[in-house]
Design a protein around this motif. Structure first.
Motif, PDB file in Angstrom:
ATOM      1  N   LEU A  60      20.021  12.763   3.700  1.00 49.27           N
ATOM      2  CA  LEU A  60      19.130  11.406   4.264  1.00 49.27           C
ATOM      3  C   LEU A  60      19.240  10.120   4.352  1.00 49.27           C
ATOM      4  O   LEU A  60      18.665   9.072   4.224  1.00 49.27           O
ATOM      5  CB  LEU A  60      18.604  11.552   2.394  1.00 49.27           C
ATOM      6  CG  LEU A  60      17.218  12.690   2.389  1.00 49.27           C
ATOM      7  CD1 LEU A  60      17.696  12.792   1.101  1.00 49.27           C
ATOM      8  CD2 LEU A  60      16.600  12.618   3.202  1.00 49.27           C
ATOM      9  N   GLU A  61      21.060   9.918   3.506  1.00 52.01           N
ATOM     10  CA  GLU A  61      21.796   8.396   3.976  1.00 52.01           C
ATOM     11  C   GLU A  61      21.362   8.153   5.740  1.00 52.01           C
ATOM     12  O   GLU A  61      21.861   6.776   5.456  1.00 52.01           O
ATOM     13  CB  GLU A  61      22.479   8.471   3.177  1.00 52.01           C
ATOM     14  CG  GLU A  61      23.841   9.750   3.702  1.00 52.01           C
ATOM     15  CD  GLU A  61      24.116  10.562   3.284  1.00 52.01           C
ATOM     16  OE1 GLU A  61      24.928  11.602   3.101  1.00 52.01           O
ATOM     17  OE2 GLU A  61      22.636  11.073   2.161  1.00 52.01           O
ATOM     18  N   ASP A  62      22.113   9.227   6.281  1.00 46.16           N
ATOM     19  CA  ASP A  62      21.837   9.053   7.863  1.00 46.16           C
ATOM     20  C   ASP A  62      20.418   8.569   8.845  1.00 46.16           C
ATOM     21  O   ASP A  62      20.356   8.397   9.329  1.00 46.16           O
ATOM     22  CB  ASP A  62      22.342  10.098   8.547  1.00 46.16           C
ATOM     23  CG  ASP A  62      24.034  10.391   7.981  1.00 46.16           C
ATOM     24  OD1 ASP A  62      24.765   8.998   7.885  1.00 46.16           O
ATOM     25  OD2 ASP A  62      24.181  11.319   8.550  1.00 46.16           O
ATOM     26  N   TYR A  63      19.163   8.290   7.538  1.00 50.34           N
ATOM     27  CA  TYR A  63      18.281   8.407   8.966  1.00 50.34           C
ATOM     28  C   TYR A  63      16.846   7.675   7.532  1.00 50.34           C
ATOM     29  O   TYR A  63      17.116   6.507   6.980  1.00 50.34           O
ATOM     30  CB  TYR A  63      16.848   9.498   8.402  1.00 50.34           C
ATOM     31  CG  TYR A  63      17.669  10.111   9.825  1.00 50.34           C
ATOM     32  CD1 TYR A  63      16.905  11.094  10.372  1.00 50.34           C
ATOM     33  CD2 TYR A  63      19.048  11.425   9.182  1.00 50.34           C
ATOM     34  CE1 TYR A  63      17.743  11.951  11.663  1.00 50.34           C
ATOM     35  CE2 TYR A  63      19.237  12.511  10.253  1.00 50.34           C
ATOM     36  CZ  TYR A  63      18.742  12.749  11.659  1.00 50.34           C
ATOM     37  OH  TYR A  63      19.203  12.871  12.156  1.00 50.34           O
TER      38      TYR A  63
ATOM     39  N   LEU B  49       2.596  13.775   6.507  1.00 45.53           N
ATOM     40  CA  LEU B  49       3.496  13.979   7.686  1.00 45.53           C
ATOM     41  C   LEU B  49       4.952  13.727   7.776  1.00 45.53           C
ATOM     42  O   LEU B  49       3.711  11.860   7.509  1.00 45.53           O
ATOM     43  CB  LEU B  49       2.177  13.341   9.267  1.00 45.53           C
ATOM     44  CG  LEU B  49       3.262  13.550  10.600  1.00 45.53           C
ATOM     45  CD1 LEU B  49       3.714  15.068  11.003  1.00 45.53           C
ATOM     46  CD2 LEU B  49       2.819  12.175  11.322  1.00 45.53           C
ATOM     47  N   ILE B  50       5.868  13.629   8.170  1.00 41.65           N
ATOM     48  CA  ILE B  50       7.229  12.777   8.083  1.00 41.65           C
ATOM     49  C   ILE B  50       7.502  12.525   9.298  1.00 41.65           C
ATOM     50  O   ILE B  50       7.743  13.720   9.833  1.00 41.65           O
ATOM     51  CB  ILE B  50       8.246  13.674   7.264  1.00 41.65           C
ATOM     52  CG1 ILE B  50       7.535  14.564   5.931  1.00 41.65           C
ATOM     53  CG2 ILE B  50       9.194  13.375   6.808  1.00 41.65           C
ATOM     54  CD1 ILE B  50       8.407  14.977   4.519  1.00 41.65           C
ATOM     55  N   VAL B  51       8.215  11.106   8.926  1.00 45.79           N
ATOM     56  CA  VAL B  51       9.203  11.206  10.500  1.00 45.79           C
ATOM     57  C   VAL B  51      10.359  10.134   9.946  1.00 45.79           C
ATOM     58  O   VAL B  51      10.414   9.217   9.151  1.00 45.79           O
ATOM     59  CB  VAL B  51       8.123   9.954  11.128  1.00 45.79           C
ATOM     60  CG1 VAL B  51       9.104   9.021  12.281  1.00 45.79           C
ATOM     61  CG2 VAL B  51       6.751  10.469  11.003  1.00 45.79           C
ATOM     62  N   ALA B  52      11.252  10.918  10.303  1.00 47.08           N
ATOM     63  CA  ALA B  52      12.753  10.275   9.944  1.00 47.08           C
ATOM     64  C   ALA B  52      13.334  10.240  11.721  1.00 47.08           C
ATOM     65  O   ALA B  52      13.113  10.781  12.555  1.00 47.08           O
ATOM     66  CB  ALA B  52      13.244  11.519   9.574  1.00 47.08           C
TER      67      ALA B  52
ATOM     68  N   GLN C  23      10.713  13.650  -0.971  1.00 48.66           N
ATOM     69  CA  GLN C  23      12.511  13.612  -0.744  1.00 48.66           C
ATOM     70  C   GLN C  23      12.732  14.797  -0.755  1.00 48.66           C
ATOM     71  O   GLN C  23      13.601  15.096  -0.427  1.00 48.66           O
ATOM     72  CB  GLN C  23      13.058  12.162  -1.471  1.00 48.66           C
ATOM     73  CG  GLN C  23      12.715  11.081  -1.173  1.00 48.66           C
ATOM     74  CD  GLN C  23      13.388   9.989  -2.291  1.00 48.66           C
ATOM     75  OE1 GLN C  23      13.543  10.239  -2.704  1.00 48.66           O
ATOM     76  NE2 GLN C  23      13.292   8.829  -1.545  1.00 48.66           N
ATOM     77  N   LEU C  24      12.098  15.217  -1.995  1.00 47.31           N
ATOM     78  CA  LEU C  24      12.486  16.796  -2.565  1.00 47.31           C
ATOM     79  C   LEU C  24      12.458  17.171  -1.889  1.00 47.31           C
ATOM     80  O   LEU C  24      13.558  18.888  -1.663  1.00 47.31           O
ATOM     81  CB  LEU C  24      11.880  17.143  -4.025  1.00 47.31           C
ATOM     82  CG  LEU C  24      12.472  16.597  -4.943  1.00 47.31           C
ATOM     83  CD1 LEU C  24      11.187  16.669  -6.355  1.00 47.31           C
ATOM     84  CD2 LEU C  24      13.903  16.783  -5.301  1.00 47.31           C
ATOM     85  N   GLU C  25      10.883  17.888  -0.824  1.00 45.64           N
ATOM     86  CA  GLU C  25      10.522  19.018   0.270  1.00 45.64           C
ATOM     87  C   GLU C  25      11.748  18.275   1.647  1.00 45.64           C
ATOM     88  O   GLU C  25      12.083  19.484   2.394  1.00 45.64           O
ATOM     89  CB  GLU C  25       9.698  18.317   0.819  1.00 45.64           C
ATOM     90  CG  GLU C  25       8.192  18.132  -0.557  1.00 45.64           C
ATOM     91  CD  GLU C  25       8.213  20.234  -0.051  1.00 45.64           C
ATOM     92  OE1 GLU C  25       8.397  21.042   0.703  1.00 45.64           O
ATOM     93  OE2 GLU C  25       8.272  21.128  -1.657  1.00 45.64           O
ATOM     94  N   ILE C  26      12.388  17.089   1.824  1.00 48.51           N
ATOM     95  CA  ILE C  26      13.370  16.373   2.972  1.00 48.51           C
ATOM     96  C   ILE C  26      14.077  17.696   2.334  1.00 48.51           C
ATOM     97  O   ILE C  26      14.875  18.055   3.266  1.00 48.51           O
ATOM     98  CB  ILE C  26      13.582  15.589   3.250  1.00 48.51           C
ATOM     99  CG1 ILE C  26      11.612  15.280   3.731  1.00 48.51           C
ATOM    100  CG2 ILE C  26      14.375  15.279   3.912  1.00 48.51           C
ATOM    101  CD1 ILE C  26      11.409  13.333   3.603  1.00 48.51           C
ATOM    102  N   GLU C  27      15.337  17.599   1.534  1.00 51.64           N
ATOM    103  CA  GLU C  27      16.021  17.812   1.258  1.00 51.64           C
ATOM    104  C   GLU C  27      16.314  19.383   1.444  1.00 51.64           C
ATOM    105  O   GLU C  27      17.631  19.996   1.527  1.00 51.64           O
ATOM    106  CB  GLU C  27      16.484  17.388  -0.101  1.00 51.64           C
ATOM    107  CG  GLU C  27      16.916  15.651   0.180  1.00 51.64           C
ATOM    108  CD  GLU C  27      17.342  15.481  -1.819  1.00 51.64           C
ATOM    109  OE1 GLU C  27      16.965  15.832  -2.881  1.00 51.64           O
ATOM    110  OE2 GLU C  27      17.216  14.403  -2.196  1.00 51.64           O
TER     111      GLU C  27
ATOM    112  N   ILE D 237       2.954  20.413   3.306  1.00 53.73           N
ATOM    113  CA  ILE D 237       1.501  20.318   2.239  1.00 53.73           C
ATOM    114  C   ILE D 237       2.302  20.679   0.844  1.00 53.73           C
ATOM    115  O   ILE D 237       3.295  21.174   0.679  1.00 53.73           O
ATOM    116  CB  ILE D 237       0.547  22.361   2.528  1.00 53.73           C
ATOM    117  CG1 ILE D 237      -0.102  22.059   3.718  1.00 53.73           C
ATOM    118  CG2 ILE D 237      -0.451  22.202   1.346  1.00 53.73           C
ATOM    119  CD1 ILE D 237      -0.555  23.088   3.782  1.00 53.73           C
ATOM    120  N   ILE D 238       2.204  19.871  -0.263  1.00 53.15           N
ATOM    121  CA  ILE D 238       2.446  19.450  -1.325  1.00 53.15           C
ATOM    122  C   ILE D 238       1.521  19.667  -2.606  1.00 53.15           C
ATOM    123  O   ILE D 238       0.136  18.824  -2.119  1.00 53.15           O
ATOM    124  CB  ILE D 238       3.586  18.384  -1.106  1.00 53.15           C
ATOM    125  CG1 ILE D 238       3.022  16.390  -1.177  1.00 53.15           C
ATOM    126  CG2 ILE D 238       4.595  18.307  -0.627  1.00 53.15           C
ATOM    127  CD1 ILE D 238       3.312  15.324  -1.220  1.00 53.15           C
TER     128      ILE D 238
END
Length: 353
Positions: free
Chosen positions: A113-116, A137-140, A102-106, A87-88
């Motif tokens: 991040l560079e591997d996905y 919804l984030i999918v990596a 991206q900030l949330e993922i980090e 949620i942002i």
């Protein structure tokens, strides 16, 4: 999205499903479907581990079936795929949204991040008097998995259009589009979609029409085969044949002792599945007061065991059904009847979002 005829492929550990169809204005017209054996040791946990053999297999298949189409979509499942709901604060510009994701993922995901390869979609807007937020919804997916599919399409001279994971592909269908026992559900219910595959059980929870939760459980049809092979001193192929011949989870008592013994062994394996599924349900229920599963929908190869829906219904005390139809999916051009749930992931990948 796929107004032209498109090939959709789901590579699995045991079986590869190939579907040809096209999607237009929320309708999907399916023209051909196939199941072909996945070569041994070519595919593992979503990754093509022997590219040359997979290329040879699909090249031969396309040639023998005179398939000249070039556009292709893929769908897969893997324990290495990461899905998260975040949620942002609400933002309007796409570039601002991408930066915040991206900030949330980090901050919250233990990945580089560079591997996905990372994709996201907006699930809903949360608006109150105090704030306005977005549910994302984030999918990596690991880059090496994606690169395997790109290399496959390049050598086969196909044009890659998209790569889905099964959990997000199937949720392109709303629960009310999925038909069980010739009845629709409604968006007010919380339903669990259970893909009963060979290697994994893929469990996805949809709440009020929105995907909320997904888990990949390391259980499937292979566990039944392995148990039968160990108990009855069979090869895995013989065990699968025995399963297909004798499996019946209804309350029928058979005169044949061998059949009764096989069924009891199968029930023991499925009881283990149920214990793991119930753990996931308990976790989901603990996330928020009022969370509960109203219905379970089954699909995938192992859902075809006679009596499977009734057995899960009885053991978990949750209405359980097998998906037997999908609204807006036309199968009339197929030469015979198919079990739609066996191809549901590949069919769903043809649908635009």
């Amino acid at each position: 999205m796929f107004a032209k005829k498109t090939i959709s492929i789901e590579i699995g550990t045991a079986t590869t499903k190939v579907v040809i169809g096209k999607s237009r204005k929320n309708n999907i017209n399916i023209e051909q479907v196939w199941k072909i054996p996945t070569p041994v040791d070519t595919f593992d946990d979503g990754e093509i581990v022997n590219l040359n053999v997979m290329i040879e297999t699909l090249d031969k298949f396309l040639d023998e079936n005179k398939i000249k189409l070039k556009e292709v979509v893929f769908t897969l499942q893997s324990t290495k795929a990461i899905t998260r709901e975040i949620i942002i604060p609400y933002v309007k510009k796409e570039e601002d949204l991408t930066q915040m994701v991206q900030l949330e993922i980090e901050q919250y995901l233990p990945i580089r991040l560079e591997d996905y390869i990372i994709e996201y979609r907006i699930l809903e807007e949360l608006i109150t008097e105090e704030s306005k937020n977005l549910v994302i919804l984030i999918v990596a997916l690991p880059k090496n998995i994606v690169e395997g599919y790109l290399n496959l399409t390049e050598v086969l001279k196909l044009k890659p259009i998209s790569l889905d994971i099964n959990a997000t592909a199937v949720t392109k269908f709303s629960p009310e589009e999925l038909v069980k026992n010739n009845e629709n559900t409604d968006l007010d219910k919380t339903v669990a979609l259970l893909d009963c595959g060979y290697e994994y059980l893929n469990l996805t929870i949809i709440e009020n029409g929105i995907m909320r939760f997904t888990r990949l459980l390391n259980y499937g049809g292979k566990d039944i085969d392995m148990s039968l092979a160990n108990v009855f001193n069979l090869s895995l192929q013989e065990a699968e044949e025995r399963k297909l011949e004798y499996a019946d989870l209804t309350d029928t008592v058979f005169v044949n002792d061998s059949q009764n013994m096989v069924n009891e062994n199968i029930k023991t394996s499925i009881d283990t599945w149920i214990q793991e599924i119930q753990k996931v349900f308990r976790f989901y229920s603990s996330r928020k007061v009022g969370n509960k599963i109203d219905e379970i929908y089954l699909y995938g190869g192992s859902s075809n065991i006679p009596g499977m829906p009734e057995y899960l219904d009885k053991m978990m005390n949750i209405p359980t059904f097998k998906i037997n139809k999908v609204h807006n999916v036309n199968l009339d051009n197929l030469p015979g009847e198919i079990v739609v749930g066996d191809y549901l992931n590949a069919i769903a990948s043809l649908k635009g979002r």
